[in-house]
Write an enzyme that holds these catalytic residues in place. Structure first.
Site, short mmCIF file in Angstrom:
data_model
loop_
_atom_site.label_atom_id
_atom_site.label_comp_id
_atom_site.label_asym_id
_atom_site.label_seq_id
_atom_site.Cartn_x
_atom_site.Cartn_y
_atom_site.Cartn_z
N GLU A 80 -1.26 -9.18 4.01
CA GLU A 80 -1.32 -9.63 5.41
C GLU A 80 -2.75 -9.82 5.91
O GLU A 80 -2.99 -10.42 6.96
CB GLU A 80 -0.58 -8.63 6.31
CG GLU A 80 -1.23 -7.25 6.48
CD GLU A 80 -0.92 -6.26 5.36
OE1 GLU A 80 -0.55 -6.71 4.25
OE2 GLU A 80 -1.07 -5.05 5.58
N CYS A 115 0.83 -1.20 0.00
CA CYS A 115 0.00 0.00 0.00
C CYS A 115 0.87 1.26 0.00
O CYS A 115 1.56 1.51 -0.98
CB CYS A 115 -0.97 -0.06 1.18
SG CYS A 115 -2.36 1.05 0.96
N HIS A 130 -3.13 -5.49 0.42
CA HIS A 130 -2.58 -5.93 1.70
C HIS A 130 -2.52 -7.46 1.75
O HIS A 130 -3.53 -8.10 2.03
CB HIS A 130 -3.45 -5.43 2.86
CG HIS A 130 -3.37 -3.95 3.05
ND1 HIS A 130 -2.43 -3.36 3.87
CD2 HIS A 130 -4.09 -2.94 2.52
CE1 HIS A 130 -2.59 -2.05 3.84
NE2 HIS A 130 -3.59 -1.77 3.02
#
Ligand code: XMP
Length: 610
Positions: free
Chosen positions: A174, A80, A172
């Site tokens: 994660e 990001c 993202h």
């Protein structure tokens, strides 16, 4: 043992800890670093991950950091904001626009090793305003995006320079909504950085025991045992490392504990075989005297932190053990959340990091065996140390205890700007068919990664959960100054809500203790205790006045949440029979005039109210 490790540069994005946590799950140690850390800090890592940020890269915000990282011969990936930084640093262009939010489809281009083992199209999670619109020499697009509905998305959703080992993902990896994010992370960490996956909880236990023995030498330690998961697991590992005779523990009743909590803590330590090492002191008067008349949340926290140390020191002197090192069950997020960088906002100082403790840490007088671990890891370690399952899986309870759940007020309405807000709320009410009123006080929340105190909104209407959630998302996103919504569980919308002067008194805490006990009992009785991650009960000095002018007490708010690491959370839809039970029990308590259920996710609300 030295481990290969990854640095996660925390630009204040809400997911930096999540990234570190996910890397650790691959078996590689990941540590949080600050953007301004000196270059020597970064040199010891095998790879660097640059996190997201609330700042706009396109406006040059947060663009001053240790840029010498780009001169290191270490692989770097950015997510990001980090992706945008990498693109721009190497000659790409950014724009303020092209917002994507939520699930998107990533179309993989080429055969970058970072996407090894993935399909041609992957579901990813996006959350950005700025976008990369071109890349510099040596960089290529390795993925573009489409919306989940198949509409056109964006170029440069993933970029790479394979020679320099620089990568960027606009999304993202994660977050769980990026379905194969873990493969992308492990491709980076294991293949591209070449880390060995040698970080495990078994390994940690052995190394930490050795480290504790080295730090403590022939000495002994004195541990503050609250009875929570962290300090109990800390006690177990210290007991294993030093033997019970060199471990002394103190349980302090600070007057901010749950009902009967101290009695239960003493019993639990008996159960893990450390009961003889535990001293108990009832210091509730000392704490409540120190907190008398204090209203401001951050001052309350500091007073609680300092009073712990005073009582602890007095007790150490009484027991003649001033030479013992101080042990604390501090866990990793507690050590970094208050880090002294320009991004740390002192809206919340951890009580384990008040100045007196910082001085002791600097003097090497503090042992913190869990300071490198996340909560999930602490629980895992607890199980390995044989701490009973029920204790390991207790809901987290904040160190300042009910101190952060018993809001205080001088009785003056905090209603500046509420007239304008009321007009906007009227539109929301109409749109969702639900009544809505902002309350004349504030609670903490987190928006765009910044913590701020804003007004809660009371909603009243029928119990369609999706509508409540939609109304809450709309209100907190579109009306400035509002960060959470609570749904009235009382029979009527109050005709008036007014703040009442209320400070931290034993009487109020007793009301809160009773309400909290009813909530905990109901969760257990409905077999929900272990599926709900945490459920604070909050006492709010707001009086609900009914149509007949009757009042006579405060507002109690229930805050059940699902969460994994407390960085994000979603509200829990409790079953109606459970809510009915609580309605009957809590509204009947003396000193309570209202009951509501917090229906806000984190962000924009935090889990606790201060
Ligand atoms: P928030 O309210 O920030 O809470 O969403 C995240 C997690 O941290 C706990 N918490 C605290 N724990 N001292 C603590 O030891 C504190 O001052 C504190 N404030 C919040 C909270 O209970 C949740 O699990």
């Amino acid at each position: 043992m030295q481990h290969d490790a990854i640095a996660v540069i925390d630009f204040g994005g809400q997911y930096a800890h999540l990234i570190a946590n996910k890397v650790r799950r691959i078996g590689v140690l990941a540590e949080i670093c600050q953007p301004e850390d000196p270059i020597e800090v970064f040199e010891r890592y095998r790879g660097i991950i640059i996190s997201g940020s609330p700042s706009f890269a396109s406006h040059g915000q947060d663009s001053e950091y240790t840029r010498a990282i780009y001169d290191l011969d270490i692989p770097i990936v950015g997510f990001c904001f980090g992706h945008q930084q990498i693109a721009e640093h190497y000659g790409g262009e950014l724009i303020h626009g092209g917002r994507e939010w939520g699930k998107a489809m990533l179309h993989v281009v080429g055969d970058s090793p970072i996407f090894r083992g993935l399909g041609e199209v992957e579901q990813v999670f996006m959350s950005h305003y700025d976008s990369v619109v071109s890349v510099g020499d040596g960089f290529v697009e390795i993925g573009y995006s489409q919306t989940a509905e198949g509409q056109e998305g964006h170029r440069f959703a993933a970029i790479a320079n394979e020679e320099l080992k620089r990568y960027g993902f606009q999304y993202h990896p994660e977050v769980d909504d990026t379905l194969n994010g873990e493969t992308m992370l492990s491709n980076f960490v294991l293949d591209i950085c070449g880390c060995s996956p040698d970080w495990s909880m078994e390994g940690f236990l052995d190394e930490e025991i050795a480290r504790i023995r080295e730090q403590v030498g022939d000495g002994s330690v004195f541990l503050l045992a609250s009875g929570g998961v962290d300090s109990t697991v800390a006690a177990a590992i210290l007991g294993r490392a030093l033997g019970p005779e060199r471990l002394l523990m103190l349980h302090i009743d600070n007057g901010l504990m749950r009902k009967d909590e101290s009695r239960r803590v003493v019993a639990a330590f008996d159960e893990i075989g450390l009961g003889d090492q535990l001293h108990f002191v009832d210091a509730s008067d000392v704490f409540l005297d120190a907190l008398a008349g204090v209203i401001e949340p951050e001052r309350k926290r500091t007073i609680i932190g300092n009073t712990f140390i005073e009582v602890f020191n007095a007790e150490a002197a009484r027991l003649g053990i001033e030479d013992h090192l101080l042990a604390q069950g501090t866990i990793y997020p507690d050590t970094v959340e208050t880090g002294g960088t320009k991004r740390a906002h002192t809206i919340k100082t951890h009580h384990n990091r008040v100045p007196i403790i910082e001085e002791l840490i600097a003097a090497g007088r503090v042992v913190e065996p869990l300071a490198d671990l996340y909560k999930v890891e602490v629980r895992d370690l607890g199980e390995k140390l044989g701490v009973p399952h029920d204790l390991v899986w207790r809901h987290p309870f904040p160190g300042p205890g009910l101190g952060v759940r018993c809001l205080c007020s001088d009785g003056t309405p905090d209603d500046e700007g509420l007239d304008a807000i009321a007009e906007q709320l009227a539109h929301a009410s109409e749109r969702f068919g639900i009544r809505a009123q902002a309350l004349p006080l504030r609670s903490v929340g987190v928006k765009a990664d910044l913590r701020a105190y804003e007004h809660p909104v009371l909603l009243h209407g029928d119990a369609d959960w999706d509508r409540l959630i939609d109304a809450t998302s709309f209100i907190t996103a579109d009306i400035p100054g509002l960060n959470r919504c609570i749904w009235n569980l009382g029979p009527q919308m109050p005709s008036e809500v007014r703040p009442i002067a209320a400070t931290m008194t034993r009487e109020r805490l007793d009301v809160l203790r009773e309400a909290d006990q009813l909530v905990m009992d109901a969760l257990r009785h409905h077999d929900l205790y272990s599926t709900v991650w945490q459920c604070p009960t909050v006492l709010v000095p707001i009086e609900f006045v009914d149509a007949g002018g009757q009042a006579g007490g405060e507002l109690v708010v229930l805050r059940p949440v699902h969460s994994a690491r407390a960085m994000t959370a979603t509200p829990v839809e409790l079953p109606m029979p459970l809510l009915d039970e609580l309605r009957g029990g809590i509204l009947a308590l003396d000193g309570v005039s209202g009951l509501a259920l917090d229906v806000t996710s984190k962000p924009p609300g935090t889990i606790e109210w201060e």
